[in-house]
Design an enzyme around this catalytic site. Structure first.
Site, short mmCIF file in Angstrom:
data_model
loop_
_atom_site.label_atom_id
_atom_site.label_comp_id
_atom_site.label_asym_id
_atom_site.label_seq_id
_atom_site.Cartn_x
_atom_site.Cartn_y
_atom_site.Cartn_z
N CYS A 72 0.87 -1.18 0.00
CA CYS A 72 0.00 0.00 0.00
C CYS A 72 0.91 1.23 0.00
O CYS A 72 2.10 1.11 -0.25
CB CYS A 72 -0.99 -0.02 1.16
SG CYS A 72 -0.27 0.15 2.82
N ARG B 138 -3.25 -0.87 5.37
CA ARG B 138 -3.80 -1.93 4.52
C ARG B 138 -2.85 -3.10 4.31
O ARG B 138 -3.24 -4.26 4.48
CB ARG B 138 -4.24 -1.34 3.18
CG ARG B 138 -5.35 -0.32 3.33
CD ARG B 138 -5.64 0.40 2.04
NE ARG B 138 -4.52 1.28 1.69
CZ ARG B 138 -4.39 1.89 0.51
NH1 ARG B 138 -5.30 1.70 -0.43
NH2 ARG B 138 -3.37 2.68 0.28
N ASP C 247 -8.08 3.43 1.37
CA ASP C 247 -7.16 3.84 2.44
C ASP C 247 -7.98 4.40 3.60
O ASP C 247 -8.68 5.41 3.43
CB ASP C 247 -6.20 4.90 1.91
CG ASP C 247 -5.06 5.19 2.87
OD1 ASP C 247 -5.18 4.86 4.07
OD2 ASP C 247 -4.05 5.75 2.41
#
EC number: 3.1.3.48
Length: 166
Positions: free
Chosen positions: A9, A15, A127
């Protein structure tokens, strides 16, 4: 032959470490931790050396996941040579990975996390960094689905490779 997966990420604090924890949990449940290994990285080095975001850790712990990884930036040479799958969480991550790819072999290893999801409700793993609690829960929902799909694919590939090698 052991399969290796890298989850990626932006900052490697929400994440991708969550994907790593969810996937490791599935590997342990299936007794496959010696067959498949994973790691996580970020396309940017903003949080290098830091643990996962505390909010993400809290939500993950409630589901039984422990985020133990320490943030690190992607190392294109090492990571593309080491990992069979390099999986971005969203289109921007995938685009950044493709820019860092050195050749066609590297490009063939790049996927988006939701490529493996059974539920096609989401096109990416959003996100959660600037949002509230619901965002962290959504990330875990999507990752649980997509990680199971990824594991299913790896198991199928491994079975095909084993049959071909006999």
């Amino acid at each position: 032959m052991k399969k290796r997966v890298l989850f990626v990420c932006l900052g490697n604090i929400c994440r991708s470490p969550s994907a790593e924890a969810v996937f490791n949990s599935l590997l342990e449940e299936q007794g496959l931790e010696n067959e498949v290994e994973c790691d996580s990285a970020g396309t940017a080095a903003y949080h290098e050396g830091e643990p996962a975001d505390g909010r993400m850790q809290s939500h993950a712990i409630r589901r039984g996941y422990r985020l133990t990884s320490i943030s690190r930036p992607l190392d294109p040479i090492h990571d593309f040579d080491t990992f069979d799958y390099v999986i971005g969480m969203d289109d921007n991550n995938v685009w950044d990975l493709k820019k860092k790819a050195r050749n066609l072999d590297d490009l063939r290893k790049i996927y988006k996390m939701t490529d493996f999801a059974k539920s096609k409700s989401y096109q990416s793993v959003p996100d959660p960094y600037y949002g509230g609690a619901d965002g962290f829960e959504l990330v875990l929902d999507i990752l649980e689905d997509a990680c199971q799909g990824l594991l299913n694919r790896i198991v199928r590939e491994t079975q095909v490779e084993s049959s071909a090698g006999q």
